[in-house]
Design a protein around this motif. Structure first.
Motif, short mmCIF file in Angstrom:
data_model
loop_
_atom_site.label_atom_id
_atom_site.label_comp_id
_atom_site.label_asym_id
_atom_site.label_seq_id
_atom_site.Cartn_x
_atom_site.Cartn_y
_atom_site.Cartn_z
N LEU A 5 63.20 -16.87 -14.27
CA LEU A 5 62.06 -17.78 -14.18
C LEU A 5 61.00 -17.20 -13.25
O LEU A 5 59.80 -17.24 -13.55
CB LEU A 5 62.52 -19.15 -13.67
CG LEU A 5 61.41 -20.18 -13.40
CD1 LEU A 5 60.62 -20.46 -14.68
CD2 LEU A 5 61.98 -21.47 -12.83
N LEU A 6 61.44 -16.63 -12.13
CA LEU A 6 60.48 -16.04 -11.20
C LEU A 6 59.70 -14.91 -11.86
O LEU A 6 58.49 -14.79 -11.69
CB LEU A 6 61.21 -15.53 -9.96
CG LEU A 6 61.82 -16.61 -9.05
CD1 LEU A 6 62.63 -15.96 -7.94
CD2 LEU A 6 60.75 -17.50 -8.47
N ALA A 38 61.18 -17.56 -2.26
CA ALA A 38 61.75 -18.45 -3.27
C ALA A 38 63.24 -18.19 -3.45
O ALA A 38 64.04 -19.12 -3.58
CB ALA A 38 61.02 -18.26 -4.60
N LEU A 39 63.63 -16.92 -3.45
CA LEU A 39 65.05 -16.58 -3.59
C LEU A 39 65.83 -16.93 -2.33
O LEU A 39 67.01 -17.28 -2.40
CB LEU A 39 65.19 -15.08 -3.89
CG LEU A 39 64.67 -14.63 -5.26
CD1 LEU A 39 64.71 -13.11 -5.37
CD2 LEU A 39 65.48 -15.25 -6.39
N ARG A 40 65.15 -16.88 -1.18
CA ARG A 40 65.85 -17.11 0.08
C ARG A 40 66.10 -18.60 0.34
O ARG A 40 67.17 -19.00 0.78
CB ARG A 40 65.03 -16.52 1.23
CG ARG A 40 65.72 -16.62 2.59
CD ARG A 40 64.97 -15.82 3.65
NE ARG A 40 63.61 -16.25 3.84
CZ ARG A 40 62.54 -15.58 3.46
NH1 ARG A 40 62.68 -14.42 2.84
NH2 ARG A 40 61.32 -16.03 3.68
N VAL A 41 65.10 -19.44 0.05
CA VAL A 41 65.22 -20.87 0.40
C VAL A 41 65.53 -21.74 -0.79
O VAL A 41 65.67 -22.95 -0.65
CB VAL A 41 63.95 -21.37 1.10
CG1 VAL A 41 63.63 -20.54 2.31
CG2 VAL A 41 62.76 -21.39 0.14
N ARG A 42 65.62 -21.15 -2.01
CA ARG A 42 65.95 -21.92 -3.21
C ARG A 42 65.04 -23.14 -3.36
O ARG A 42 65.46 -24.28 -3.24
CB ARG A 42 67.40 -22.37 -3.20
CG ARG A 42 68.37 -21.21 -3.18
CD ARG A 42 69.80 -21.68 -3.29
NE ARG A 42 70.73 -20.55 -3.26
CZ ARG A 42 71.02 -19.79 -4.31
NH1 ARG A 42 70.47 -20.06 -5.46
NH2 ARG A 42 71.86 -18.80 -4.20
N PRO A 43 63.74 -22.91 -3.65
CA PRO A 43 62.78 -24.02 -3.68
C PRO A 43 63.00 -25.00 -4.81
O PRO A 43 62.34 -26.02 -4.86
CB PRO A 43 61.44 -23.30 -3.85
CG PRO A 43 61.80 -22.01 -4.51
CD PRO A 43 63.13 -21.63 -3.93
N ALA A 44 63.91 -24.72 -5.73
CA ALA A 44 64.15 -25.69 -6.80
C ALA A 44 64.68 -27.00 -6.24
O ALA A 44 64.67 -28.03 -6.90
CB ALA A 44 65.14 -25.13 -7.81
N ASP A 59 56.84 -28.70 -9.91
CA ASP A 59 55.94 -27.66 -10.43
C ASP A 59 56.28 -26.33 -9.75
O ASP A 59 55.68 -25.98 -8.73
CB ASP A 59 54.49 -28.07 -10.14
CG ASP A 59 53.49 -27.03 -10.66
OD1 ASP A 59 53.90 -26.14 -11.43
OD2 ASP A 59 52.31 -27.13 -10.28
N PRO A 60 57.27 -25.58 -10.29
CA PRO A 60 57.66 -24.31 -9.65
C PRO A 60 56.49 -23.33 -9.50
O PRO A 60 56.38 -22.66 -8.49
CB PRO A 60 58.73 -23.76 -10.60
CG PRO A 60 59.27 -24.96 -11.30
CD PRO A 60 58.11 -25.89 -11.46
N GLN A 61 55.62 -23.28 -10.51
CA GLN A 61 54.49 -22.36 -10.40
C GLN A 61 53.57 -22.79 -9.27
O GLN A 61 53.08 -21.96 -8.50
CB GLN A 61 53.71 -22.32 -11.72
CG GLN A 61 52.48 -21.42 -11.66
CD GLN A 61 51.76 -21.31 -13.00
OE1 GLN A 61 52.33 -20.82 -13.96
NE2 GLN A 61 50.54 -21.78 -13.07
N GLY A 62 53.32 -24.10 -9.16
CA GLY A 62 52.48 -24.59 -8.08
C GLY A 62 53.08 -24.27 -6.72
O GLY A 62 52.36 -23.94 -5.76
#
Length: 390
Positions: A5-6, A38-44, A59-62
């Motif tokens: 996704l990234l 994003a990979l470090r803190v898992r923003p999902a 909104d992952p892109q946002g």
């Protein structure tokens, strides 16, 4: 957000930062830092204002745009030599959904700018559009990470002064993608699969028969992947491959894409190459290959390129269609220092019945081979002929 996704979001996030006023090099650095965060803190599982905890991100892109823009502003504030960018701090857009505009296509053209060397353009495309890290690209190219980092840095400096609306042309983009594809298989990142992924993106955005031709060419060659090597890793020539291992789905897709492109009557280099690949893929056995038609397509291909490699491959087709003596005559007109020239000569001499000369040339070609697998294959060919000699 997983890695796939990234990688998919990377081009659009980079494009948004550039549209907001960041130059390409600074924006690309900021996006890479945002991807690492994003990979470090898992923003999902966290809101933009609270990395690592809080409400889910809708909104992952946002989220990535917000983090990347902050990274860019932090770098801007820290760089006293770039006072012009300080004004951007006051113009920070309010957080919210990122726009839906897709500037991925512009990134393709910017990364393939004519001012870049082919190797730099390939590396920059893989990083900016493909979303790969410098380490992944370096491993795929079998070079030190520091070497690849320098290559990418130089490329970014080169395009930083290029206006975003003045990129390179389509032919350059296609050549870069073709180079990515030809880098081959293996490594942490499969560059062949990556080239197909990127070319699919381009084909979805650009309605051009040569883009379709390149995608078809990649699919048709990639369809033979499983049959190209034996279990022990040795090369298997096309004529000896187990066609039952070929990916019939990829062949059918490639042929359908090619037929649609050819129907537009705007023939180009990649369509002609794809047509040759399609004829090989369509033959039930090696003996049933339509070499006469393949030779006709090589003649068409030479209208678009004077590549000596194309002429070398054409000599092989002449040898199959008109006999080995005719093939040797076509080969004699080419520079004998060409890569694989000696291997082609060995093959044609063997087909002509001159096994002693063929064995000698196979051994000579093995010494010139560009990689271990090819060297071993040619050595075995020479040993096979020598073992059967009187």
């Amino acid at each position: 957000m997983d890695e796939l996704l990234l990688r998919r979001l990377t081009p659009s996030v980079l494009s948004i930062l550039v549209r907001r006023g960041a130059d390409f090099a600074a924006a690309e650095d900021a996006v890479q830092e945002a991807l690492l965060e994003a990979l470090r803190v898992r923003p999902a599982t966290s809101a933009p204002d609270s990395p690592g905890g809080g409400s889910p991100v809708r909104d992952p892109q946002g989220w990535l745009v917000t983090v990347a823009w902050r990274k860019f502003l932090d770098a801007t504030r820290a760089d006293s030599a770039r006072r012009r960018r300080e004004d951007l701090v006051e113009e920070q857009p309010a957080p919210g959904p990122a726009g839906s505009a897709d500037d991925t296509l512009q990134l393709y053209f910017l990364c393939a700018h004519p001012s870049l060397t082919p190797s730099s353009a390939v590396a920059l495309t893989l990083r900016a559009v493909g979303g790969l890290t410098t380490r992944q690209i370096a491993r795929a190219y079998l070079v030190p990470e520091a070497t690849m980092a320098q290559r990418i840095s130089r490329a970014k400096r080169t395009v930083s002064g290029v206006r975003f609306d003045q990129p390179g042309d389509l032919a350059t983009v296609l050549r870069v993608l073709y180079l990515v594809f030809n880098e081959g298989y293996g490594g942490d990142i499969d560059l062949v699969a990556e080239a197909i992924r990127l070319t699919r993106q381009l084909a979805a955005a650009v309605d051009h028969p040569e883009v379709a031709g390149l995608l078809a060419l990649m699919l048709l060659h990639h369809a033979r992947r499983a049959a190209r090597t034996a279990p022990d890793g040795s090369l298997v020539p096309l004529a000896e491959q187990d066609r039952g291992q070929w990916d019939t789905g990829a062949i059918a897709e490639g042929i359908a894409i090619l037929q649609a492109a050819l129907a537009r009557d705007r023939l180009g280099e990649y369509q002609a190459q794809a047509a040759i690949a399609a004829l090989h893929a369509d033959a039930p056995t090696a003996e049933e290959t339509d070499w006469m038609q393949i030779l006709e397509w090589y003649d068409e291909l030479t209208r678009f390129t004077d590549s000596p490699i194309v002429l070398l491959n054409r000599a092989v087709a002449v040898g199959e269609a008109d006999g080995p003596r005719a093939g040797l005559a076509a080969l004699a007109a080419l520079d004998d220092s060409l890569p694989r020239h000696t291997a082609v000569a060995a093959h044609l001499h063997e087909r002509a019945g001159d096994r002693a000369t063929a064995a000698r040339l196979y051994a000579e070609a093995a010494r010139k081979a560009p990689n271990l697998a090819e060297r071993d294959h040619l050595t075995r060919q020479a040993a096979r002929l020598n073992a059967s000699a009187p």
